[in-house]
Design an enzyme around this catalytic site. Structure first.
Site, PDB file in Angstrom:
ATOM      1  N   LYS A 171       0.829  -1.109   0.084  1.00  0.00           N
ATOM      2  CA  LYS A 171      -0.019   0.292   0.483  1.00  0.00           C
ATOM      3  C   LYS A 171       0.727   1.546  -0.214  1.00  0.00           C
ATOM      4  O   LYS A 171       0.273   2.585  -0.518  1.00  0.00           O
ATOM      5  CB  LYS A 171      -0.757   0.125   1.517  1.00  0.00           C
ATOM      6  CG  LYS A 171      -1.840  -1.060   1.191  1.00  0.00           C
ATOM      7  CD  LYS A 171      -2.866  -0.565   2.111  1.00  0.00           C
ATOM      8  CE  LYS A 171      -4.053  -2.201   2.544  1.00  0.00           C
ATOM      9  NZ  LYS A 171      -5.249  -2.456   1.230  1.00  0.00           N
TER      10      LYS A 171
ATOM     11  N   GLU B  55      -2.430   7.241   7.643  1.00  0.00           N
ATOM     12  CA  GLU B  55      -3.539   8.736   6.669  1.00  0.00           C
ATOM     13  C   GLU B  55      -5.548   9.268   7.285  1.00  0.00           C
ATOM     14  O   GLU B  55      -5.305   8.677   7.982  1.00  0.00           O
ATOM     15  CB  GLU B  55      -3.632   8.100   5.208  1.00  0.00           C
ATOM     16  CG  GLU B  55      -4.874   6.858   5.243  1.00  0.00           C
ATOM     17  CD  GLU B  55      -4.890   6.049   4.139  1.00  0.00           C
ATOM     18  OE1 GLU B  55      -4.111   6.149   3.123  1.00  0.00           O
ATOM     19  OE2 GLU B  55      -6.424   5.087   3.684  1.00  0.00           O
TER      20      GLU B  55
ATOM     21  N   ASN C 245     -15.180  -3.886   7.135  1.00  0.00           N
ATOM     22  CA  ASN C 245     -14.147  -3.383   5.685  1.00  0.00           C
ATOM     23  C   ASN C 245     -14.376  -3.949   4.702  1.00  0.00           C
ATOM     24  O   ASN C 245     -13.525  -4.530   3.855  1.00  0.00           O
ATOM     25  CB  ASN C 245     -12.745  -3.073   6.144  1.00  0.00           C
ATOM     26  CG  ASN C 245     -12.968  -1.513   7.031  1.00  0.00           C
ATOM     27  OD1 ASN C 245     -13.580  -0.733   6.866  1.00  0.00           O
ATOM     28  ND2 ASN C 245     -11.895  -1.747   7.909  1.00  0.00           N
TER      29      ASN C 245
ATOM     30  N   GLU D   4      -9.510   1.381  -6.930  1.00  0.00           N
ATOM     31  CA  GLU D   4     -10.161   1.848  -6.298  1.00  0.00           C
ATOM     32  C   GLU D   4      -9.673   2.623  -4.817  1.00  0.00           C
ATOM     33  O   GLU D   4      -8.689   3.169  -5.008  1.00  0.00           O
ATOM     34  CB  GLU D   4     -10.179   0.846  -4.035  1.00  0.00           C
ATOM     35  CG  GLU D   4     -10.315  -1.374  -4.598  1.00  0.00           C
ATOM     36  CD  GLU D   4     -10.298  -1.793  -3.824  1.00  0.00           C
ATOM     37  OE1 GLU D   4     -11.232  -3.150  -3.220  1.00  0.00           O
ATOM     38  OE2 GLU D   4      -9.812  -1.389  -2.861  1.00  0.00           O
TER      39      GLU D   4
ATOM     40  N   GLU E 229      -6.005   2.004  -3.196  1.00  0.00           N
ATOM     41  CA  GLU E 229      -5.263   0.845  -3.652  1.00  0.00           C
ATOM     42  C   GLU E 229      -6.047  -0.388  -4.420  1.00  0.00           C
ATOM     43  O   GLU E 229      -6.854   0.688  -5.244  1.00  0.00           O
ATOM     44  CB  GLU E 229      -5.304  -0.621  -2.656  1.00  0.00           C
ATOM     45  CG  GLU E 229      -6.494  -0.817  -2.900  1.00  0.00           C
ATOM     46  CD  GLU E 229      -6.380  -2.394  -1.493  1.00  0.00           C
ATOM     47  OE1 GLU E 229      -5.053  -2.872  -1.368  1.00  0.00           O
ATOM     48  OE2 GLU E 229      -7.113  -3.472  -1.354  1.00  0.00           O
TER      49      GLU E 229
ATOM     50  N   ASN F 156      -6.434  -3.274  -7.239  1.00  0.00           N
ATOM     51  CA  ASN F 156      -6.355  -5.393  -6.792  1.00  0.00           C
ATOM     52  C   ASN F 156      -5.859  -5.900  -8.629  1.00  0.00           C
ATOM     53  O   ASN F 156      -6.752  -5.152  -9.104  1.00  0.00           O
ATOM     54  CB  ASN F 156      -7.449  -5.499  -6.300  1.00  0.00           C
ATOM     55  CG  ASN F 156      -7.822  -5.065  -4.541  1.00  0.00           C
ATOM     56  OD1 ASN F 156      -6.860  -5.069  -4.056  1.00  0.00           O
ATOM     57  ND2 ASN F 156      -8.792  -4.300  -4.314  1.00  0.00           N
TER      58      ASN F 156
ATOM     59  N   PHE G 249     -23.220 -12.072  13.154  1.00  0.00           N
ATOM     60  CA  PHE G 249     -22.656 -12.310  11.612  1.00  0.00           C
ATOM     61  C   PHE G 249     -21.003 -13.490  11.814  1.00  0.00           C
ATOM     62  O   PHE G 249     -20.346 -13.046  10.809  1.00  0.00           O
ATOM     63  CB  PHE G 249     -21.848 -11.097  10.986  1.00  0.00           C
ATOM     64  CG  PHE G 249     -23.381  -9.986  10.567  1.00  0.00           C
ATOM     65  CD1 PHE G 249     -23.533 -10.689   9.216  1.00  0.00           C
ATOM     66  CD2 PHE G 249     -23.250  -8.977  10.925  1.00  0.00           C
ATOM     67  CE1 PHE G 249     -24.542  -9.359   9.110  1.00  0.00           C
ATOM     68  CE2 PHE G 249     -24.216  -8.153  10.728  1.00  0.00           C
ATOM     69  CZ  PHE G 249     -24.909  -8.285   9.651  1.00  0.00           C
TER      70      PHE G 249
HETATM   71  P1  ADP Z   1      -8.038  -3.985   1.779  1.00  0.00           P
HETATM   72  O1  ADP Z   1      -6.672  -4.401   1.665  1.00  0.00           O
HETATM   73  O2  ADP Z   1      -8.447  -4.734   2.979  1.00  0.00           O
HETATM   74  O3  ADP Z   1      -9.243  -4.162   1.338  1.00  0.00           O
HETATM   75  P2  ADP Z   1      -8.260  -0.722   1.249  1.00  0.00           P
HETATM   76  O4  ADP Z   1      -7.273  -0.139   1.717  1.00  0.00           O
HETATM   77  O5  ADP Z   1      -9.129  -1.419  -0.142  1.00  0.00           O
HETATM   78  O6  ADP Z   1      -7.868  -2.373   1.867  1.00  0.00           O
HETATM   79  O7  ADP Z   1      -9.608  -0.290   2.448  1.00  0.00           O
HETATM   80  C1  ADP Z   1     -10.701  -1.550   2.959  1.00  0.00           C
HETATM   81  C2  ADP Z   1     -11.616  -0.694   3.688  1.00  0.00           C
HETATM   82  O8  ADP Z   1     -11.197   0.702   4.460  1.00  0.00           O
HETATM   83  C3  ADP Z   1     -12.080   0.298   1.898  1.00  0.00           C
HETATM   84  O9  ADP Z   1     -13.237  -0.531   1.895  1.00  0.00           O
HETATM   85  C4  ADP Z   1     -12.844   1.448   3.309  1.00  0.00           C
HETATM   86  O10 ADP Z   1     -14.342   1.112   3.283  1.00  0.00           O
HETATM   87  C5  ADP Z   1     -11.716   1.670   4.484  1.00  0.00           C
HETATM   88  N1  ADP Z   1     -11.074   2.172   4.330  1.00  0.00           N
HETATM   89  C6  ADP Z   1     -10.066   2.359   4.459  1.00  0.00           C
HETATM   90  N2  ADP Z   1      -9.084   3.190   3.772  1.00  0.00           N
HETATM   91  C7  ADP Z   1     -10.038   4.384   4.403  1.00  0.00           C
HETATM   92  C8  ADP Z   1      -9.752   5.619   4.919  1.00  0.00           C
HETATM   93  N3  ADP Z   1      -7.913   6.299   4.473  1.00  0.00           N
HETATM   94  N4  ADP Z   1     -10.964   6.555   4.967  1.00  0.00           N
HETATM   95  C9  ADP Z   1     -11.409   5.927   5.482  1.00  0.00           C
HETATM   96  N5  ADP Z   1     -12.301   4.610   4.663  1.00  0.00           N
HETATM   97  C10 ADP Z   1     -10.982   4.096   4.537  1.00  0.00           C
HETATM   98  P1  ADP Z   2     -12.186  -7.622  -3.649  1.00  0.00           P
HETATM   99  O1  ADP Z   2     -12.052  -6.322  -3.222  1.00  0.00           O
HETATM  100  O2  ADP Z   2     -12.580  -8.764  -4.583  1.00  0.00           O
HETATM  101  O3  ADP Z   2     -13.844  -7.479  -3.254  1.00  0.00           O
HETATM  102  P2  ADP Z   2     -12.078  -9.284  -1.403  1.00  0.00           P
HETATM  103  O4  ADP Z   2     -11.323  -7.909  -0.527  1.00  0.00           O
HETATM  104  O5  ADP Z   2     -13.594  -9.608  -0.591  1.00  0.00           O
HETATM  105  O6  ADP Z   2     -11.930  -8.384  -2.409  1.00  0.00           O
HETATM  106  O7  ADP Z   2     -10.724 -10.106  -0.918  1.00  0.00           O
HETATM  107  C1  ADP Z   2     -11.251 -11.260  -1.578  1.00  0.00           C
HETATM  108  C2  ADP Z   2     -10.982 -12.740  -1.734  1.00  0.00           C
HETATM  109  O8  ADP Z   2      -9.741 -12.592  -1.378  1.00  0.00           O
HETATM  110  C3  ADP Z   2     -11.356 -13.055   0.031  1.00  0.00           C
HETATM  111  O9  ADP Z   2     -11.622 -14.549   0.068  1.00  0.00           O
HETATM  112  C4  ADP Z   2     -10.756 -12.731   0.661  1.00  0.00           C
HETATM  113  O10 ADP Z   2     -10.692 -13.188   2.018  1.00  0.00           O
HETATM  114  C5  ADP Z   2      -9.338 -12.620   0.290  1.00  0.00           C
HETATM  115  N1  ADP Z   2      -7.999 -12.193  -0.074  1.00  0.00           N
HETATM  116  C6  ADP Z   2      -8.150 -10.817   0.040  1.00  0.00           C
HETATM  117  N2  ADP Z   2      -6.920 -10.133   0.371  1.00  0.00           N
HETATM  118  C7  ADP Z   2      -6.251 -11.209   0.903  1.00  0.00           C
HETATM  119  C8  ADP Z   2      -5.033 -10.702   2.126  1.00  0.00           C
HETATM  120  N3  ADP Z   2      -4.277 -10.120   1.405  1.00  0.00           N
HETATM  121  N4  ADP Z   2      -5.056 -12.224   2.697  1.00  0.00           N
HETATM  122  C9  ADP Z   2      -5.243 -13.438   2.631  1.00  0.00           C
HETATM  123  N5  ADP Z   2      -6.547 -13.180   2.228  1.00  0.00           N
HETATM  124  C10 ADP Z   2      -7.463 -12.482   1.215  1.00  0.00           C
HETATM  125 MG    MG Z   3      -9.169  -3.069  -0.801  1.00  0.00          MG
END
Ligand code: ADP
Ligand code: ADP
Ligand code: MG
Length: 666
Positions: free
Chosen positions: A116, A200, A235, A275, A288, A290, A348
């Site tokens: 990240k 951040e 999240n 994203e 980020e 993906n 949940f």
């Molecule tokens: P991940 O790799 O776990 O998907 P992300 O950086 O995409 O992590 O963040 C996951 C979620 O967390 C986002 O979809 C958003 O809902 C929330 N989030 C992340 N960063 C922020 C931020 N700076 N401010 C508010 N919400 C955030």
């Molecule tokens: P998307 O952004 O496609 O919705 P998700 O955050 O829901 O992705 O993650 C997609 C799948 O990958 C899920 O099964 C989640 O558990 C897995 N996943 C995503 N990032 C990681 C990670 N860094 N480590 C382990 N599992 C992950």
């Molecule tokens: Mg994400």
């Protein structure tokens, strides 16, 4: 084109990839662990290779084992799905060495976008808006507090290696920043083996909106509009839609172009997702990228008509994109509901077990509406504790958002899943929620609208009336059948009365039924008359009715003097009694459930990781009592009130069944 591809994944996404490969005339190879011997993806593939025991770290994510399966099967390319090895540069490397095509982006793009902090820096250089914050590494809690103060609260503390919503904390105060830093760091070390943390600004009123990009290896790329993924729990996404109800054309274009310039900056090929977090003023910030096919990609496919998996395979085969930006047209509206094996009535928590019933609604693809269900399970199959708790992704499409929501509500009503706890009632409830319906959603939606968890919904008056009418008509049919079966053939229908009292949701409705050969007119005392038509027969668990000209679909189960009825997120007992029975019934004392408030019951089958209290301890409301692990998640169980521990029945390492008594209070 490739003759044979291997799918290095399981579940719904493996099935999804196989479907497209088959359409393209490509043979498929599945891999499977012991737990997946009879899985749907194995059944669907042309060949299958066994790769080890159930835990993913002994099978699906062991690169050597997957490479063996590739050699053994002679596959020329590999689709990684999502999760597992999809964003693992070592896997991409191993494939390259073996001369096997990776149906995904180049290794370099995976590496730079996988972190990240690095990806945020590259995004900034590529002219992409990023969340204000501190981009360096943070040494300790004191520094975290200092930096948080400089950024200004609230802040988001994140793990650079994070993913899947893990290693992330919001902090509003110095104290929270200090604690959040430590817990993020611990979680990141445990989950990712990498404890680098950055901080951040927390964007308020945040919406999660992401852009789908698609690039070939010849320098061409397009963006395929956005997906709104703001309905999240911890999240993690639960409901997604495309397009977003919040974006205008100008913002969409700006986001799309920035996403594409980031993709170009890292030499991206294949399908990928950038994203963004979008604030209340439509200002957007990069979160980020993906570097894989996203779980929620079907909503994009439904509004663009592009098969993303097909495009990924073509790009991996070296073909040029045949789609230009001008060809990308967004048509109508699509919604996805992730059906999870998570019990909404128990915060949940994951649920595992056998799917005693699994009947998804029929898939439809027409000009007026579409229903698509991506799944990897089948009736009689097992949801195990080893993998992701997702059962299915139910998608609907319609020309506009309101109709897409209505299609989803109807499809959910017609979706039968029994045997395990699942979030279907919750998904239905969201579809009915006025804020969701108006498109007024942020990532805080679930936390704000269901602060005490989900306890089911009450039906609105008009719907309750329709359910009452339907139940009365169905009850009459059941009564006729019952009296016939019991052998009283003498003019039996006369013996079935026409006046009934229907009781549901704390209300009593007196009705008169006039039946004819096609249905029944149900007249409410002092109110409406509703016509009910149905070909439901007693014993059917799904009733498809027509009430006053509009469809009504509900799950029904017989209970004494009535039915258990489930629809639109509600789960109710509907009693249909003669006026005399109803009168007597009102005098009966309610049966009270045994009092379990002085016990802590295990909310799901799982493994006790730790017990954090001892007999005699005085605990406060919210205090941690123990941790239970199920489906890769640690679930902390807390005290719901101040109490004294009188007995502890378990120890770390014990496996428990649902509702087993963990401890008792005085
Ligand atoms: P991940 O790799 O776990 O998907 P992300 O950086 O995409 O992590 O963040 C996951 C979620 O967390 C986002 O979809 C958003 O809902 C929330 N989030 C992340 N960063 C922020 C931020 N700076 N401010 C508010 N919400 C955030
Ligand atoms: P998307 O952004 O496609 O919705 P998700 O955050 O829901 O992705 O993650 C997609 C799948 O990958 C899920 O099964 C989640 O558990 C897995 N996943 C995503 N990032 C990681 C990670 N860094 N480590 C382990 N599992 C992950
Ligand atoms: Mg994400």
């Amino acid at each position: 084109m490739f003759n044979k591809i291997l799918i290095a994944n399981r579940g719904e996404i493996a099935c999804r990839v196989i479907k497209t490969a088959r359409k393209m005339g490509i043979e498929t190879v599945a891999i499977y662990s012991d737990a997946d011997r009879n899985a749907l993806h194995v059944e669907m593939a042309d060949e299958a290779v066994h790769i080890g025991p159930p835990p993913a770290n002994q099978s699906y994510i062991v690169i050597d084992k997957v490479m063996d399966a590739i050699r053994q099967s002679g596959a020329q390319a590999v689709h990684p799905g999502y999760g597992f090895l999809s964003e693992n540069p070592d896997f991409a490397d191993a494939l390259e060495t073996a001369g096997v095509a990776f149906i995904g982006p180049p290794k370099g793009a995976i590496i730079s976008m996988g972190d990240k902090i690095t990806s945020k820096k590259i995004a900034q250089e590529a002219g992409v808006a990023t969340v204000p914050g501190y981009m360096g590494l943070i040494a300790d809690a004191d520094e975290a507090v200092k930096i948080s103060g400089e950024i200004g609260y609230p802040v988001m503390i994140k793990a650079s290696a994070g993913g899947g919503g893990k290693g992330m904390r919001i902090a509003n105060t110095d104290q929270e920043a200090r604690e959040g830093f430590q817990s993020s760091k611990n979680e990141a070390a445990k989950s990712f083996g990498d404890d680098r943390i950055f901080i951040e600004k927390f964007i308020t009123q945040p919406r999660h909106i992401e852009i789908q990009v698609l690039c070939d290896a010849h320098g061409n790329g397009v963006y395929l509009g956005e997906r709104e993924c703001s309905i999240q729990r911890r999240n993690q996404k639960v409901i997604e839609e495309a397009p977003s109800p919040f974006l205008d054309a100008a913002t969409r274009k700006a986001m799309g172009e920035q996403a594409l310039s980031l993709a170009m900056a890292v030499g991206y090929t294949s399908a990928g997702t950038v994203e963004f977090i979008v604030d209340g003023a439509r200002k957007f910030y990069f979160l980020e990228m993906n570097t894989r096919l996203q779980v929620e990609h079907p909503v994009t496919e439904l509004i663009t008509g592009v098969d993303l998996v097909e495009q990924m395979i073509r790009v991996a085969n070296g073909e040029k994109l045949t789609i230009t930006q001008a060809d990308v047209k967004l048509n109508g509206w699509a919604i996805e509901s992730r059906l999870y094996a998570e019990d909404p009535y128990r915060e949940f928590l994951p649920s595992i077990g056998r799917l005693t019933r699994y009947r998804p609604p029929a898939e439809v693809a027409s000009d007026t509406h579409a229903v698509r269900n991506d799944t990897g399970v089948f009736e009689g199959g097992e949801i195990s504790m080893f993998y992701d708790p997702m059962i299915a992704k139910l998608c609907t499409w319609a020309p506009d958002r309101a109709r897409a929501i209505e299609e989803m509500s109807r499809a959910l009503d017609g979706f039968e899943v029994e045997g395990i706890g699942h979030n279907l009632p919750f998904l239905s409830a969201v579809m009915e929620h006025p804020k969701f319906v108006s498109g007024d959603i942020t990532t805080a939606f679930i936390a704000e609208e269901y602060p005490d968890g989900f306890s089911g919904v009450d039906l609105a008056d008009d719907l309750l009336l329709r359910v009452a009418a339907a139940s009365a008509a169905m009850y009459r049919v059941a009564e006729i059948r019952r009296t016939r079966v019991s052998g009283r053939m003498d003019n039996h229908e006369r013996k079935i009365g026409t006046v009934w009292v229907v009781s549901a949701q704390g209300r009593d409705f007196k009705v008169t039924i006039d039946a004819d050969k096609d249905g029944a007119l149900v007249r409410f005392d002092g109110g409406a008359t509703l016509r009910v038509e149905a070909d439901w027969v007693p014993g059917q668990s799904l009733a498809r009715l027509n009430v006053d000209g509009t469809p009504l679909v509900m799950k029904v189960a017989k209970v004494p003097n009535g039915f258990r009825v489930r629809l639109r997120g509600a789960d109710l007992k509907v009693l249909v009694r003669t006026p005399r029975q109803a009168e007597l019934g009102a005098l009966m004392p309610e049966k009270t459930a045994p009092d379990t408030s002085n016990m802590l019951l295990c909310p799901m089958p799982g493994l006790i990781v730790s017990v954090d209290v001892q007999v005699g301890d005085k605990v406060q409301n919210g205090q941690v009592l123990c941790t239970v692990e199920a489906m890769k998640m640690e679930n902390i169980l807390r005290a719901e009130k101040a109490a004294v521990i009188s007995k502890i029945n378990v120890a770390a390492g014990d496996s428990l069944a649902v509702d087993e008594v963990i401890m008792e209070f005085e």
